[in-house]
Design a protein around this motif. Sequence first.
Motif, PDB file in Angstrom:
ATOM      1  N   PRO A  38       0.838  -1.189   0.000  1.00 50.86           N
ATOM      2  CA  PRO A  38       0.000   0.000   0.000  1.00 50.86           C
ATOM      3  C   PRO A  38       0.884   1.254   0.000  1.00 50.86           C
ATOM      4  O   PRO A  38       1.993   1.248   0.513  1.00 50.86           O
ATOM      5  CB  PRO A  38      -0.798  -0.111   1.308  1.00 50.86           C
ATOM      6  N   LYS A  39       0.375   2.318  -0.622  1.00 56.10           N
ATOM      7  CA  LYS A  39       1.136   3.556  -0.666  1.00 56.10           C
ATOM      8  C   LYS A  39       1.334   4.061   0.758  1.00 56.10           C
ATOM      9  O   LYS A  39       0.385   4.236   1.502  1.00 56.10           O
ATOM     10  CB  LYS A  39       0.418   4.603  -1.505  1.00 56.10           C
ATOM     11  N   VAL A  40       2.585   4.276   1.110  1.00 54.46           N
ATOM     12  CA  VAL A  40       2.889   4.732   2.457  1.00 54.46           C
ATOM     13  C   VAL A  40       3.343   6.179   2.464  1.00 54.46           C
ATOM     14  O   VAL A  40       3.470   6.773   3.517  1.00 54.46           O
ATOM     15  CB  VAL A  40       3.973   3.840   3.119  1.00 54.46           C
ATOM     16  N   LEU A  41       3.582   6.737   1.301  1.00 59.12           N
ATOM     17  CA  LEU A  41       4.058   8.105   1.221  1.00 59.12           C
ATOM     18  C   LEU A  41       2.903   9.049   0.932  1.00 59.12           C
ATOM     19  O   LEU A  41       1.991   8.731   0.178  1.00 59.12           O
ATOM     20  CB  LEU A  41       5.107   8.247   0.111  1.00 59.12           C
ATOM     21  N   THR A  42       2.978  10.238   1.513  1.00 63.01           N
ATOM     22  CA  THR A  42       1.979  11.263   1.207  1.00 63.01           C
ATOM     23  C   THR A  42       2.275  11.823  -0.179  1.00 63.01           C
ATOM     24  O   THR A  42       3.352  11.601  -0.749  1.00 63.01           O
ATOM     25  CB  THR A  42       2.049  12.419   2.226  1.00 63.01           C
ATOM     26  N   ALA A  43       1.330  12.563  -0.721  1.00 56.15           N
ATOM     27  CA  ALA A  43       1.514  13.163  -2.047  1.00 56.15           C
ATOM     28  C   ALA A  43       2.737  14.083  -2.057  1.00 56.15           C
ATOM     29  O   ALA A  43       3.515  14.080  -3.010  1.00 56.15           O
ATOM     30  CB  ALA A  43       0.263  13.925  -2.462  1.00 56.15           C
ATOM     31  N   ARG A  44       2.931  14.860  -0.994  1.00 57.59           N
ATOM     32  CA  ARG A  44       4.083  15.773  -0.923  1.00 57.59           C
ATOM     33  C   ARG A  44       5.387  14.986  -0.821  1.00 57.59           C
ATOM     34  O   ARG A  44       6.385  15.347  -1.433  1.00 57.59           O
ATOM     35  CB  ARG A  44       3.929  16.739   0.257  1.00 57.59           C
ATOM     36  N   GLU A  45       5.377  13.884  -0.072  1.00 57.48           N
ATOM     37  CA  GLU A  45       6.583  13.056   0.030  1.00 57.48           C
ATOM     38  C   GLU A  45       6.936  12.439  -1.325  1.00 57.48           C
ATOM     39  O   GLU A  45       8.113  12.339  -1.667  1.00 57.48           O
ATOM     40  CB  GLU A  45       6.388  11.963   1.094  1.00 57.48           C
ATOM     41  N   VAL A  46       5.922  12.079  -2.098  1.00 57.53           N
ATOM     42  CA  VAL A  46       6.169  11.555  -3.448  1.00 57.53           C
ATOM     43  C   VAL A  46       6.803  12.643  -4.316  1.00 57.53           C
ATOM     44  O   VAL A  46       7.744  12.377  -5.072  1.00 57.53           O
ATOM     45  CB  VAL A  46       4.876  11.014  -4.088  1.00 57.53           C
ATOM     46  N   GLU A  47       6.314  13.875  -4.197  1.00 59.93           N
ATOM     47  CA  GLU A  47       6.916  14.984  -4.951  1.00 59.93           C
ATOM     48  C   GLU A  47       8.383  15.169  -4.573  1.00 59.93           C
ATOM     49  O   GLU A  47       9.242  15.326  -5.443  1.00 59.93           O
ATOM     50  CB  GLU A  47       6.160  16.292  -4.689  1.00 59.93           C
ATOM     51  N   VAL A  48       8.660  15.128  -3.283  1.00 63.24           N
ATOM     52  CA  VAL A  48      10.041  15.268  -2.806  1.00 63.24           C
ATOM     53  C   VAL A  48      10.879  14.097  -3.306  1.00 63.24           C
ATOM     54  O   VAL A  48      12.000  14.289  -3.796  1.00 63.24           O
ATOM     55  CB  VAL A  48      10.086  15.391  -1.265  1.00 63.24           C
ATOM     56  N   LEU A  49      10.346  12.892  -3.193  1.00 67.28           N
ATOM     57  CA  LEU A  49      11.066  11.703  -3.651  1.00 67.28           C
ATOM     58  C   LEU A  49      11.427  11.812  -5.128  1.00 67.28           C
ATOM     59  O   LEU A  49      12.568  11.520  -5.518  1.00 67.28           O
ATOM     60  CB  LEU A  49      10.213  10.451  -3.412  1.00 67.28           C
TER      61      LEU A  49
END
Length: 197
Positions: free
Chosen positions: A129-140
Amino acid sequence: MTPRPVVAIISQDTLATMGLRQLLQNVIPIMAVETFGSIDEMVDAGPELFAHFFVDISVFLTDRPFFQNHRRKTIVLTRSLEHSAQLSEFHCLCVTQPEHQLVRALLALQQHGHSHGRNMPPSVRPSVPKVLTAREVEVLTLIVQGFINKEIADRLNISLTTVITHRKNIVEKLGIRSVSGLTIYAVMNGYVDIDMI
């Protein structure tokens, strides 16, 4: 159930073999990786078992006729890009390039397949399951594209402290500390395309 594809690494360099094995298992987790110190060991195991041969250039040059007969399955591990030009009929992988470039080359091999899609298994996205927030995905995605914290802050219009906090959260959630590990995760989960890194 289809058996897992198996690749062989054939090299006398134990440390390089261990590193490549780990990278391959991270990049192509549905493949099993067997290592051999010589071609004789690999032949004894049965060359027909292997989807690909990652072979050190010194072993390749000694046993070129074998690999010529298995050209479509052979990936020659070189120490410079000069060798690649001399071996144009083979796929070559320069193992002395910077880590992010080597990871990118392996991801491209996995994503596009050796010999234009033949033999390599399709990419399988982990069913986590997705464990990262939308902002964390942007940072990643910006991290794996090579941006530093200050550049990420500027691009996302957030503070440097916030970027650092997001990076810390990403590392804690995923348990991945290296940029190459984060790159593998991002590509395997569809957050970035191989052409973006």
